[in-house]
Design an enzyme around this catalytic site. Structure first.
Site, PDB file in Angstrom:
ATOM      1  N   ASP A   1       0.841  -1.190   0.000  1.00 47.63           N
ATOM      2  CA  ASP A   1       0.000   0.000   0.000  1.00 47.63           C
ATOM      3  C   ASP A   1       0.876   1.239   0.000  1.00 47.63           C
ATOM      4  O   ASP A   1       1.879   1.310   0.696  1.00 47.63           O
ATOM      5  CB  ASP A   1      -0.891  -0.023   1.252  1.00 47.63           C
ATOM      6  CG  ASP A   1      -1.787   1.198   1.334  1.00 47.63           C
ATOM      7  OD1 ASP A   1      -2.585   1.403   0.408  1.00 47.63           O
ATOM      8  OD2 ASP A   1      -1.666   1.952   2.319  1.00 47.63           O
TER       9      ASP A   1
ATOM     10  N   HIS B   1       4.797   4.368  -3.093  1.00 51.27           N
ATOM     11  CA  HIS B   1       5.588   5.545  -3.454  1.00 51.27           C
ATOM     12  C   HIS B   1       6.010   6.346  -2.235  1.00 51.27           C
ATOM     13  O   HIS B   1       6.924   7.161  -2.317  1.00 51.27           O
ATOM     14  CB  HIS B   1       4.806   6.437  -4.427  1.00 51.27           C
ATOM     15  CG  HIS B   1       3.355   6.546  -4.100  1.00 51.27           C
ATOM     16  ND1 HIS B   1       2.442   5.612  -4.556  1.00 51.27           N
ATOM     17  CD2 HIS B   1       2.655   7.426  -3.358  1.00 51.27           C
ATOM     18  CE1 HIS B   1       1.233   5.935  -4.105  1.00 51.27           C
ATOM     19  NE2 HIS B   1       1.335   7.027  -3.372  1.00 51.27           N
TER      20      HIS B   1
ATOM     21  N   ASP C   1     -10.357   2.061  -4.831  1.00 48.63           N
ATOM     22  CA  ASP C   1     -10.138   3.511  -4.845  1.00 48.63           C
ATOM     23  C   ASP C   1     -10.882   4.193  -5.996  1.00 48.63           C
ATOM     24  O   ASP C   1     -10.908   5.429  -6.058  1.00 48.63           O
ATOM     25  CB  ASP C   1      -8.639   3.816  -4.997  1.00 48.63           C
ATOM     26  CG  ASP C   1      -7.852   3.418  -3.759  1.00 48.63           C
ATOM     27  OD1 ASP C   1      -8.398   3.543  -2.652  1.00 48.63           O
ATOM     28  OD2 ASP C   1      -6.699   2.979  -3.903  1.00 48.63           O
TER      29      ASP C   1
END
Length: 1577
Positions: free
Chosen positions: A577, A580, A701
């Protein structure tokens, strides 16, 4: 070192396969793979081998080692533990000039591995060596880390499950209901729909917000789902695979923990608090005051519920006054002027002033005293500020008292008390304040800019959440809904936290930043995003602080490592999750720990870095299996088509991108009795590949189609995703057509699904798309398992079609999808008929999705208080399409009723390719046998023949093939096709004009076969019948396949034939070439390229034999083909260096037969009309005879062989070839040699036969006059005049406009240095033969009748050479040399000429003296030689060629344009051909000389290695040139710095031949040096 392979020892004769991935390393140690992304997806469950290939004298071989962290079999992977790999003989990588070193490392498990090399950098070439004593330690350089990602090998039901076969289903556990009963029901429905992996959002205990991604306890399982904890999880995972055929994947959340996590009370250091991250103090203060303002709005008379922008602006004014101004935020930016001024004065008064090193400029302290105030302030800013590294406490920035005092001492002098002569403290303080106020100016500007950004961010955020139409429109501002989302968690002060400081209890929350740099820690000291209010914060998540390693936060590292190991124990895969925002070193550690538990861990990531390059950084270092990509991000049919294209696979009809070769290796006996076991190596080249994707039709999402598009798009969107050649996925609620995105934080209702209630049947039905999704998943998994990896995607208005096929069987599936975006209506979209060429199709079904997406239906679905339910929907079967079969073609038309939200699905096959796996085998087999009888002359026809040669062979009828939109292939033979195809295949460029030409018709096939069949009917090419038949059989076999596949199969056939022909050519060479590096083999094949039968250019007037071209295509046929000088500069390398001794002898015989004037002709003209205007050719000719006698077995017998003479011996009379005197006499080669010496010793003066414009229309009359003689005071041969150009630099001026017609660019009369060297070499050799009784004569007669022996003549040259040619380094040595200081342009070099017609030309630096060095090294003083070579290396050497004139010379003109007709005397009509352009053939002589003289001065093995490496480094660009050249050769010349010269001949015989010479010398030199001869091959 090649490690022993593990084999199945089941009995004698066992054969095992070993996948080997070849990884060449560049000279700097980097992988020779575009993008440096090395991804290996093993095809079998067995270990694979990575084979590093390193050129033998690459720079990384100097004290070189390869280091890999790939563990040995059975060893535990440790990221920081690297094994050193060395070659078998010495302790480091063994240099070898003509061998590729190979280091094979088995890889037993999946993972992200790394390698690097260490080596001693090659020093710059210098004329003096740096000597080190034995105790000096060699300094080595370490390359960056490079990564090798090996994909995991998943299995399901004990069968391999390739990653592109994954169909993943995502669920949120808290909506699943009771475990196990509700869970089992849903999991059965998921499995029944054809999914094979389930993605679970985190299954741990959740925090206060109830978000699955806000974890209260990473090590505790959600008790609502799993009352028995870990044992329930274990049972569930086992049931998944055993009962439902489902693998499991779960999220791992590394960046944050729930803000109410209990363990934070004990370990606040695990977060960013004001102790661990003091730079956040100002951000915390601002956050706190903003919250306080929100709570006090009513007291301040401000609106608590925003209705308009005016309300917001009132609050913004209050923020400026009550927050920004009140907390004096500027104090975090500025220096405290009063504090720092006082401290400066105190230091000044106490004598503590100090100037930092280097702070006083060139003008000294006086310059500082007189400087303006701003400059004095600049001095403080540059040399006297501290606290600039980060934000921190108030007035963290400060001026250094000692540096400020130093400035005061310059201005006021040394402090002498307030009553002394110097200024008092008050004056000094006033000056300090004045200066420090200026120092503060940029800090105040920084503060102003930052405040403007802070206010803008606050304004934008409040506006979005309170006022914007697309925002959440939060209501009144109160404690439940504060003015701002707080950036900080404030831990309670209680008994448990009493042990901590107050600052420890303030923890920053996690969030994300638009366009943020993924490698920058947003809460770290170098970031101010929390202060600038740029973070979109997650108020329920505290950001975790790992620091730079476990030592910075040991409890957290241990805790999260346990978490990772626990997950890996049960789940087949991880979804990282928020990857980045995960520090890379943390993710590496966590994944290493997880892979130690489960080596074949499937790892996908939610990664949004905003940059493909940055994506690669994460993928390479972490070994990510795939990145999540979302179809619902597409805003139109066109964008959806682009996404499908990106993840769909390679185009249909793609070329074979996986170059495979096989070799059988006998495994050495290890004494176990099984000595007949073999390993078949399947060698694959590592190619550039895109990052793998997990392509989701929807994620948790994404807004669902009912929100973002049209609910009907649920079906086509899902179908399009499932047709892609990547892992695919979906989310619970998508198939069910939930009306909106499920809020994973606040939602409390439970999942429902028709698929969980009833068995799923393929086809129509109610309650979503499960019935068709099952079929789509089944097809997707089948295609992924079987390797259907070619697709064709077509977008037409509202439609997207996808055809995905197997590259071998050509079986496939075809989808027509009518997408449903807003405004598409209900019509069929006027879709044009689809033509499937050469393809049959079976209709599997057509369906449309009907959805009631009315407001009422949405409202009703959302009103259910207990369950998440989908919109009313049904799948309806459609007649849908009409299929029409025409021969093997299928035409598909959609019917009127095919509205948006419809799909049609087909199974396809190609009748002509039903046995295409067999076709692949057929077209790629048998080529070696077809080529096994060919000679090198046959191969010249099969592989090459440029346009002029092809027309010559066909009497003008046929040229090379012309490809529309591309132009003519450079060769009619296979090389012409392969030169195009190698890049087309590499880039899979199916849009290339050649591919289009093949799709349009079979003309190329007809051309290739027709050409060979016609040739094979001639006696001279009869052996071409077998390759012609082989090609015809293969082309006939592929003519019936659909035209869109023809480029692929044409490429297979041509590649197979070309490689077999190339291999046959190499096999006909000598052992050095056969065992040599690819570069030497490529150079050697130039001998086949340049040597062939040409009707108009034989070596003889009445007999057709193969002749050597000077270059192609400019020097291919007729008089222009065969040049004496070019032949004998090229012959040693192209013929003697490759074992082509017969061709060498033929050319020696042919040119010996036309000896006249003691010279061989410049232009042979087949012996019909030879021209004698080259003074140097005969000396290259004699050098080749010498080389022949030394290299060829029994080579001295050549001297006794006889040749018939075209002209009479010792007679300058010219007559035509049909004159009775022609070929009436004969001479032995010994007699030819003697005649050459004799004529030169006596001197010659003649006028060229047939002189005049008919012979040379550019030359002036005086230029036809030749005079050649020996100056017996030094022994040198002199010749030529200022009107001709008798050496290789032979450009004659041609421009009447510029006045240069008849004026040579480079006359080079006098004694040219290379002629002197070659003369000496020939004389010394003749003297040696004479002394040994192998040459009858011992000398010659001079013009005065006296005799001179070969030895005496040679000695005379040697006695005078250095004196006459060397230009001393210092003028103090001029007295010992024949030099004129007035015209010396550069010292330390060898003259190019001696006593030429223009004295300054003697002293020009040109690349000719290295020719003399290679032929006659003993003429040169070794110290002088290496000095001159170093100068030449710096001044003349370009990337590939040698500049033909010193760039420091006034005549230097480095750009050759033969077509230029200007008034420029120097360059018009290309007169500067040899006045600066960089020629390649002298590079060979230069590097030979450099190697020779560099080795002379080396006394140890390391130094000798360096000498070879200096040469290797200078070959890099030549290697690149031959690889990219469509002519498969090295060009004649380039412009300055290697720029392309359009007028150059693109492949030149001597350019290649002279580099083969270098390889020959290298072998000879190394054999001398090694006690045990180490072959350079």
């Amino acid at each position: 070192m090649i490690p022993k392979r593990s084999l199945d020892r089941s009995g004698p004769g066992t054969m095992c396969s070993n996948e080997v991935y070849l990884l060449p390393l560049k000279d700097d140690g980097s992988p020779d793979v575009p993008g440096e992304y090395i991804y290996i997806a093993p095809k079998t469950p067995d270990p694979v081998t990575i084979r590093f290939a390193i050129e033998g004298t690459s720079s990384i071989c100097r004290h070189g080692s390869l280091w890999v962290n790939i563990p040995a079999k059975g060893a535990q992977f440790q990221r920081d533990q690297f094994r050193e790999f060395k070659c078998a003989l010495p302790q480091k990588l063994l240099p070898d000039f003509n061998r590729t070193l190979e280091i094979s490392v088995p890889i037993h498990e999946a993972g992200a591995y790394a390698f690097y090399t260490t080596y001693a950098e090659l020093p710059a070439l210098a004329d003096t060596l740096t000597h080190t004593n034995g105790s000096t330690k060699t300094t080595t350089k370490k390359t960056p880390l490079y990564y090798i990602d090996v994909a995991p090998r998943l299995t399901l039901e004990e069968r391999p499950l390739p990653l592109p076969a994954l169909s993943i289903f995502s669920i949120i556990s808290k909506f699943m209901g009771k475990y196990p009963q509700d869970w089992e029901r849903h999991l059965r429905g998921i499995s029944d729909r054809g999914y094979n992996m389930v993605h679970f959002t985190p299954l741990q205990v959740r925090g206060a917000s109830d978000s699955p991604y806000s974890l209260y306890d990473q090590l505790g399982w959600d008790p609502n789902c799993f009352p028995a904890g870990e044992s329930d999880v274990q049972k569930m995972v086992e049931s998944l695979e055993k009962n439902h055929s489902l693998l499991s994947l779960t999220d791992i959340v590394l960046n944050h923990t729930a803000h109410n996590s209990d363990w934070l009370l004990d370990h606040p250091e695990a977060g960013y608090n004001l102790t661990t991250a003091p730079w956040l103090e100002s951000a915390y203060l601002l956050d706190t005051k903003l919250l306080e303002l929100g709570y006090n709005l009513k007291k301040l008379g401000l609106p608590t519920e925003l209705k308009s922008l005016d309300d917001l602006l009132k609050i913004m004014d209050a923020i400026k006054k009550e927050v920004i101004a009140a907390i004096r935020l500027w104090e975090y930016y500025a220096i405290d002027v009063d504090r720092d001024a006082d401290a400066a004065v105190e230091s000044w008064a106490s004598g503590s002033a100090q100037f930092p090193e280097g702070s006083v400029g060139s003008q000294g302290v006086e310059g500082l005293r007189s400087a303006a105030l701003a400059e004095q302030a600049q001095f403080i800013m540059k040399h006297g500020l501290s606290g600039m590294d980060r934000m921190g406490e108030r007035f963290r920035r400060r001026a250094s008292p000692d540096v400020a005092a130093a400035l005061l001492s310059v201005i006021f002098g040394k402090y002498d008390g307030d009553k002394g002569d110097t200024a008092d403290r008050a004056a000094a303080r006033a000056k300090a304040v004045e200066i420090l106020d200026i120092v503060n100016v940029p800090f105040y500007k920084e503060y102003d800019d930052e405040m403007a950004e802070i206010l803008q961010q606050i304004f934008n955020r409040i506006k979005y959440v309170r006022l914007d139409e697309n925002g959440p429109k939060q209501g009144p501002i109160d404690e439940k809904s504060p003015l701002i989302e707080t950036y900080f968690t404030r831990l309670p002060q209680n008994k448990r936290t009493a042990k901590h400081k107050k600052e420890d209890l303030v923890l920053v929350n996690n969030g994300w930043v638009w366009g943020g740099n993924a490698l920058v820690d947003n809460a770290g000291p170098q970031s101010r995003v929390y202060l600038r209010r740029e973070v979109i914060v997650w108020g329920d998540c505290t950001k975790l602080r790992y620091g730079s390693g476990p030592e910075d936060s040991s409890w957290l590292w241990d805790h999260m490592t346990q978490y990772a190991r626990m997950l890996a124990k049960y789940f087949a895969g991880f979804r990282i999750d928020n990857c980045h925002s995960t520090p890379l070193h943390v993710a590496e550690h966590i994944l290493d720990a997880a892979r130690s538990v489960r080596p074949d861990l499937y790892v996908v990531a939610e990664l949004f870095t905003g940059s493909e390059d940055m994506d690669y950084v994460f993928v390479k270092r972490l070994g990510l299996s795939a990145l999540i990509r979302e179809a619902m991000q597409a805003w139109s049919t066109g964008e959806l088509s682009r996404l499908v294209h990106r993840h769909g696979g390679r185009p249909i009809g793609s070329f074979e991108v996986d170059e495979i070769s096989s070799a059988v290796i006998r495994t050495p006996s290890n004494g176990d009795g099984n000595e007949n076991q073999h390993t078949r190596e399947i060698i694959r080249r590592i190619k550039q590949v895109p990052v793998q994707a997990l392509f989701m039709d929807c994620t948790h999402d994404n807004e669902v189609p009912a929100q973002k598009r049209d609910a009907r798009d649920t079906l086509p969107n899902a179908a399009l995703v499932n047709m892609c050649a990547s892992a695919t996925g979906s989310v619970m609620g998508y198939d069910e057509i939930y009306p909106k995105l499920v809020d994973l934080v606040s939602e409390t209702r439970l999942y429902t699904s028709e698929s969980s209630k009833f068995p799923v049947k393929v086809g129509e039905g109610n309650g979503g798309i499960g019935g068709v999704k099952k079929l789509l998943n089944q097809i997707h998994t089948l295609m992924g398992k079987d390797g259907y990896d070619e697709t064709h995607i077509h977008h037409e208005d509202q439609y997207i079609t996808v055809h995905r096929v197997h590259p071998g069987s050509r079986k496939g599936y075809f989808l027509i999808a009518h997408t449903a975006f807003p405004g598409y209506g209900n019509g069929n979209g006027a879709f044009n008929p689809v033509h499937l060429t050469g393809t049959k199709a079976k209709h599997l079904g057509s369906w449309m999705l009907e959805v009631d997406a009315s407001k009422e239906a949405v409202k009703e679905a959302l009103s259910d208080k207990k369950y998440l339910v989908g919109l009313p929907s049904r799948l309806v079967s459609l007649p849908g399409i009409r299929m029409e079969v025409k021969g093997n073609d299928t035409i598909i038309t959609v019917r009127d009723r095919f509205p948006p939200g419809s799909i049609a699905l087909f199974e396809t096959w190609i009748p002509a390719a039903e046995h295409s796996s067999g076709l692949d085998v057929f077209v790629t087999s048998g080529a070696k046998a077809a080529m096994e009888d060919l000679t090198l002359v046959d191969l010249n026809f099969l592989l090459y023949k440029c346009e002029p040669e092809e027309r010559d062979a066909s009497e003008g009828k046929d040229g090379t093939y012309d490809i529309p939109g591309h132009g003519k292939v450079v060769y009619a033979g296979l090389q012409g096709w392969w030169s195009i195809l190698k890049d087309v295949i590499k880039e899979n460029n199916l849009a290339h004009p050649l591919c289009q030409n093949l799709r349009n018709g079979e003309w190329a096939l007809d051309y290739i076969i027709g050409r060979l069949e016609r040739a094979s009917k001639k006696d001279i090419y009869s052996r071409l019948g077998k390759p012609a038949a082989w090609l015809k059989d293969r082309f006939d076999a592929i003519r019936g396949i659909p035209s869109f596949l023809l480029p692929r199969y044409f490429g297979l056939v041509i590649r197979t034939a070309y490689l077999a022909a190339f291999e046959r050519g190499v096999s006909l060479m000598n052992a050095n070439v056969i065992k040599g590096q690819w570069f030497l083999q490529s150079l050697a094949l130039v001998s086949a390229q340049q040597t062939g039968l040409v009707n108009s250019a034989s070596l003889y007037p009445n007999r057709l034999v193969p002749s050597l071209a000077a270059g192609l295509p400019h020097f291919a046929v007729e008089w222009a083909r065969c040049w004496g000088r070019d032949v004998f500069i090229s012959l040693r390398g192209l013929y003697l260096g490759t074992g082509r001794f017969d061709e060498a002898k033929e050319h020696i015989h042919a040119f010996a037969s036309v000896l006249k004037h003691g010279m061989i002709p410049n232009l042979l003209g087949s012996g019909n009309n030879p021209r004698y205007n080259a003074r140097d050719s005969v000396w290259f000719f004699l050098q080749c005879i010498q080389d022949y006698t030394k290299i060829v077995p029994n080579g001295l017998s050549l001297l006794d062989e006889k040749v018939k003479r075209r002209f009479l011996p010792y007679d300058d009379t010219y007559f035509p070839p049909d004159d009775p005197r022609a070929y009436s006499k004969e001479s032995t080669i010994s007699e030819i040699i003697l005649e050459i010496f004799q004529r030169h010793a006596e001197g010659m003066k003649f006028r060229e036969a047939n002189a005049g414009p008919g012979l040379d229309m550019q030359m002036s009359d005086a230029g036809f006059n030749q005079e050649i003689k020996v100056d017996w005071s030094n022994g040198f041969v002199f010749g030529g005049n200022q009107h001709n150009c008798g050496t290789w630099m032979d450009k004659m001026g041609e421009s009447e406009r510029a006045g240069s017609k008849g004026v040579p660019g480079t006359p080079r009369d006098g004694a040219a240095v290379e002629i002197t060297g070659l003369l000496y070499s020939s004389l010394a050799w003749a003297a040696q033969l004479s002394k040994a009784g192998k040459f009858q004569q011992s000398g010659v007669r001079k013009a005065d009748g006296s005799e001179v022996s070969f030895q005496a003549w040679a000695d005379l040259i040697k006695e005078n050479f250095e004196r006459c040619y060397f230009v001393p380094v210092s003028s103090s040595g001029d007295k010992d040399y024949d030099v004129n200081p007035a015209v010396i342009n550069r010292r330390g070099i060898y003259k190019d000429l001696y006593r030429s017609g223009k004295e300054y030309e003697d002293y020009q630096l040109r690349p000719n003296f290295p020719i003399a060095m290679t032929a006659a090294p003993d003429l040169f003083d070794p110290g002088h030689a290496i000095h001159a070579l170093c100068i030449t290396d710096a001044a003349l050497r370009g990337p590939t060629g040698m500049a033909t004139l010193d760039p420091g010379d006034l005549n230097y003109r480095p750009y050759y344009r033969n077509s230029e007709d200007s008034e420029d005397f120097a360059t018009s009509k290309g007169r500067n051909y040899h006045q600066g352009p960089e020629w390649l053939w002298p590079t060979g002589f230069f590097l030979r000389a450099l190697l020779k003289f560099d080795l002379m001065r080396r006394s140890d093995a390391e130094g000798r290695t360096e000498a070879f490496q200096q040469v290797t480094r200078r070959l890099i660009d030549c290697k690149e040139m031959i690889q990219r050249s469509p002519w498969a050769g090295l060009t004649e010349l380039t412009q300055k710095n290697g720029e392309d010269c359009p007028d150059s001949s693109p492949t030149q015989a001597w350019s290649a031949g002279c580099l083969i010479d270098l390889y020959m010398d290298a072998e000879e030199e190394q054999s001398k040096l090694e006690a045990k001869s180490l072959p350079l091959r």
